[in-house]
Design a protein around this motif. Sequence first.
Motif, PDB file in Angstrom:
ATOM      1  N   GLU A 321      37.062  45.097  44.009  1.00  0.00           N
ATOM      2  CA  GLU A 321      36.174  44.426  43.086  1.00  0.00           C
ATOM      3  C   GLU A 321      36.840  43.161  42.530  1.00  0.00           C
ATOM      4  O   GLU A 321      38.068  43.125  42.376  1.00  0.00           O
ATOM      5  CB  GLU A 321      35.778  45.357  41.943  1.00  0.00           C
ATOM      6  CG  GLU A 321      34.899  46.517  42.380  1.00  0.00           C
ATOM      7  CD  GLU A 321      33.616  46.048  43.050  1.00  0.00           C
ATOM      8  OE1 GLU A 321      32.940  45.155  42.489  1.00  0.00           O
ATOM      9  OE2 GLU A 321      33.308  46.546  44.143  1.00  0.00           O
ATOM     10  N   GLU A 323      37.083  41.983  39.559  1.00  0.00           N
ATOM     11  CA  GLU A 323      37.861  42.234  38.345  1.00  0.00           C
ATOM     12  C   GLU A 323      39.218  42.839  38.682  1.00  0.00           C
ATOM     13  O   GLU A 323      40.233  42.528  38.036  1.00  0.00           O
ATOM     14  CB  GLU A 323      37.094  43.162  37.407  1.00  0.00           C
ATOM     15  CG  GLU A 323      35.773  42.592  36.896  1.00  0.00           C
ATOM     16  CD  GLU A 323      34.642  42.720  37.903  1.00  0.00           C
ATOM     17  OE1 GLU A 323      34.842  43.359  38.976  1.00  0.00           O
ATOM     18  OE2 GLU A 323      33.550  42.173  37.628  1.00  0.00           O
ATOM     19  N   ASP A 326      41.433  40.035  39.969  1.00  0.00           N
ATOM     20  CA  ASP A 326      41.880  39.217  38.837  1.00  0.00           C
ATOM     21  C   ASP A 326      43.094  39.858  38.165  1.00  0.00           C
ATOM     22  O   ASP A 326      44.104  39.192  37.887  1.00  0.00           O
ATOM     23  CB  ASP A 326      40.760  39.053  37.809  1.00  0.00           C
ATOM     24  CG  ASP A 326      39.653  38.121  38.283  1.00  0.00           C
ATOM     25  OD1 ASP A 326      39.882  37.388  39.259  1.00  0.00           O
ATOM     26  OD2 ASP A 326      38.577  38.139  37.670  1.00  0.00           O
ATOM     27  N   ARG A 327      42.987  41.163  37.879  1.00  0.00           N
ATOM     28  CA  ARG A 327      44.093  41.863  37.209  1.00  0.00           C
ATOM     29  C   ARG A 327      45.333  41.889  38.089  1.00  0.00           C
ATOM     30  O   ARG A 327      46.457  41.666  37.596  1.00  0.00           O
ATOM     31  CB  ARG A 327      43.674  43.290  36.851  1.00  0.00           C
ATOM     32  CG  ARG A 327      42.663  43.397  35.711  1.00  0.00           C
ATOM     33  CD  ARG A 327      42.552  44.829  35.208  1.00  0.00           C
ATOM     34  NE  ARG A 327      42.113  45.736  36.259  1.00  0.00           N
ATOM     35  CZ  ARG A 327      40.842  46.007  36.534  1.00  0.00           C
ATOM     36  NH1 ARG A 327      39.876  45.422  35.831  1.00  0.00           N
ATOM     37  NH2 ARG A 327      40.525  46.855  37.500  1.00  0.00           N
ATOM     38  N   SER A 351      37.608  35.120  40.638  1.00  0.00           N
ATOM     39  CA  SER A 351      37.278  35.976  41.774  1.00  0.00           C
ATOM     40  C   SER A 351      35.770  36.192  41.858  1.00  0.00           C
ATOM     41  O   SER A 351      35.088  36.302  40.844  1.00  0.00           O
ATOM     42  CB  SER A 351      37.980  37.327  41.643  1.00  0.00           C
ATOM     43  OG  SER A 351      39.377  37.179  41.704  1.00  0.00           O
TER      44      SER A 351
END
Length: 368
Positions: A321, A323, A326-327, A351
């Motif tokens: 995903e 998110e 991104d992390r 992203s």
Amino acid sequence: MITFIPLTGFLGAGKTTTMTTTALALQEQGHRVAVITNDQGVELVDTKLVRSKLDSVAEVTGGCFCCRFEDLVEAIVGLVGSDNVDIVIAEAVGSCTDLQATVVRPLRQYYGDHMVVAPLTTVVDPLRHLAFERAAQRGEPESDLSYLFRQQLSEADVIAVNKLDTIPAERAETLLTDLRAQYPKATVVGCSATTRQGIDSLLDAWRAPAGNEAVDLDVDYDRYAAAEAQLAWMNQELDLVAANGEFDATAWARAVLDHLSTWAAEHDAVVGHAKLTVETKDGDFTKLSVTRAGEQPTPDREAGGTTDVARAVVNARVACEPEALDRAVSEAVTAADQCAQVVSSATAPVSFKPSYPRPVHRLAPAGA
């Protein structure tokens, strides 16, 4: 009359290296060659590397050639007009397929009086291919990504099995034999864009007639879109400043990709590719890449010495995903900052997942 050479192939296959190596080989033969890179996003790591080796370079961003057909034509016309080139090589987004119908045939039909379109070439990473083959041999249902990969092979006039220097010779010969049996209408060429092994054979294949020109590929666009949507795409820029004197740009870049590669392996996330450049204030730059979860970063170019400030660009294509990507990238950058004694500041994570593919043209073979 110019020659247009289209390349396709899954993410991480080495299309950019193949494009650059063949462009240089054609220049040695006396041709004036330009290249076009392509991506769903902007700020492309590969474009910077290509521009360090070739003079005539353009890019089409924000979608694949099929959905940005007018942009592709504009880029070709611009390169021919400004640089007086006679050959243009273009690499499509690594998650794209159906290029015979959406790019090759439209170019031949609408611009055939001014352009010769060479056979469509699919560049293949042998280890990626073997991974998909093993999954099929185990009886696993075909994933959407594997479906996309198979479609790229099915429509190829030329299958260029790249990176042959990374697998044993016996294994390479078996793979080439199997592909010739599976795709009898395609010309299958083994090569290594890094070592230039087999590049002359690839150039010869581009001069031959197209074997799949009359094939009407049956593409399930819902599966195609689902395959693209499995991948999160990130292009991010970062400003880097040494926390204490100067830092090693290559060490910082390696630490980022090491961390991201380990994260992908731990989360069983397929890595299409993760690429990173770090450009120093004097214009020197490092470029590293990862194409499989858990692997060590591969250097394409390394900056010499240290620097006090630099600018980095991260391109990551990972099956997760947005998110989560991104992390993962933020954590990788933080770890690299601590390791290399760097203070980084970044644009907001961007992203995303590609939208449903909607080609401008989709033409059936002549006589169909």
